[in-house]
Write a protein that holds these residues in place. Structure first.
Motif, mmCIF file in Angstrom:
data_model
loop_
_atom_site.group_PDB
_atom_site.id
_atom_site.type_symbol
_atom_site.label_atom_id
_atom_site.label_comp_id
_atom_site.label_asym_id
_atom_site.label_seq_id
_atom_site.Cartn_x
_atom_site.Cartn_y
_atom_site.Cartn_z
ATOM 1 N N ASN A 291 45.725 41.832 29.035
ATOM 2 C CA ASN A 291 45.872 41.031 30.690
ATOM 3 C C ASN A 291 46.663 40.571 30.175
ATOM 4 O OD1 ASN A 291 45.723 38.782 32.478
ATOM 5 N ND2 ASN A 291 43.121 39.546 33.039
ATOM 6 N N LEU B 67 50.641 45.491 42.524
ATOM 7 C CA LEU B 67 49.788 46.547 42.045
ATOM 8 C C LEU B 67 48.249 46.472 42.156
ATOM 9 C CD1 LEU B 67 51.691 47.677 38.642
ATOM 10 C CD2 LEU B 67 51.844 49.089 41.004
ATOM 11 N N ARG B 68 47.940 44.863 42.289
ATOM 12 C CA ARG B 68 46.853 44.343 42.671
ATOM 13 C C ARG B 68 46.272 43.861 41.268
ATOM 14 N NH1 ARG B 68 46.988 40.624 46.631
ATOM 15 N NH2 ARG B 68 47.026 42.231 48.715
ATOM 16 N N THR B 69 46.427 43.845 40.405
ATOM 17 C CA THR B 69 46.124 44.277 38.667
ATOM 18 C C THR B 69 47.116 43.292 37.961
ATOM 19 O OG1 THR B 69 45.073 44.868 36.405
ATOM 20 C CG2 THR B 69 47.436 46.267 37.687
ATOM 21 N N VAL B 70 46.377 42.567 37.143
ATOM 22 C CA VAL B 70 47.412 42.157 36.172
ATOM 23 C C VAL B 70 47.181 42.540 34.626
ATOM 24 C CG1 VAL B 70 47.278 40.267 36.879
ATOM 25 C CG2 VAL B 70 45.681 40.045 35.510
ATOM 26 N N ASN B 71 46.684 43.741 34.825
ATOM 27 C CA ASN B 71 46.109 45.024 33.446
ATOM 28 C C ASN B 71 47.648 45.255 33.167
ATOM 29 O OD1 ASN B 71 45.363 46.250 31.362
ATOM 30 N ND2 ASN B 71 43.588 47.222 32.617
ATOM 31 N N TYR C 282 51.665 41.082 41.137
ATOM 32 C CA TYR C 282 49.751 41.260 41.401
ATOM 33 C C TYR C 282 49.918 41.604 42.474
ATOM 34 C CZ TYR C 282 45.443 40.431 42.502
ATOM 35 O OH TYR C 282 43.779 39.905 43.027
ATOM 36 N N GLU D 230 48.068 49.359 33.069
ATOM 37 C CA GLU D 230 48.496 49.611 34.266
ATOM 38 C C GLU D 230 49.499 49.575 34.625
ATOM 39 O OE1 GLU D 230 45.283 48.847 37.081
ATOM 40 O OE2 GLU D 230 43.538 49.122 35.509
#
Length: 101
Positions: A28, A88-92, A85, A95
């Motif tokens: 994360n 991509l709509r993620t903070v991984n 974010y 990804e």
């Protein structure tokens, strides 16, 4: 029991170690940024402890600049994480590899 330089250095190593494990293990981006901040705080503690032990203020001055660097890193890093974010709509971090050219 008096607190000696070795106590401060041991705490500094623990903080730095926790930060290092956090960067190595977690994926994360926000947790990784917090882990880098822990590493910087561990280094600051060692700088200030050595500075106080030797009676010079140069280590404390360097620690002040490291704190300013950490604040700038947090601001810029958080802005980058928010921008990624939104895209991509993620903070991984794993990804985020699709952002490569």
């Amino acid at each position: 029991m008096a607190i000696t330089l070795s106590h401060y250095l041991a705490l500094s190593m623990v903080l730095f170690g926790i930060g290092l494990v956090g960067v190595a293990v977690r994926r994360n981006a926000i947790v990784m940024m917090m882990s880098v901040e822990l590493m910087l705080n561990g280094a600051n503690l060692a700088l200030v402890a050595y500075s106080r032990h030797h009676g010079v203020a140069s280590g404390q001055a360097v620690a002040f600049f490291v704190m300013a660097l950490a604040a700038a890193e947090a601001a810029v890093g958080l802005a980058l994480v928010l921008a990624v974010y939104r895209h991509l709509r993620t903070v991984n971090v794993d990804e985020m590899r699709q952002l490569r050219g």
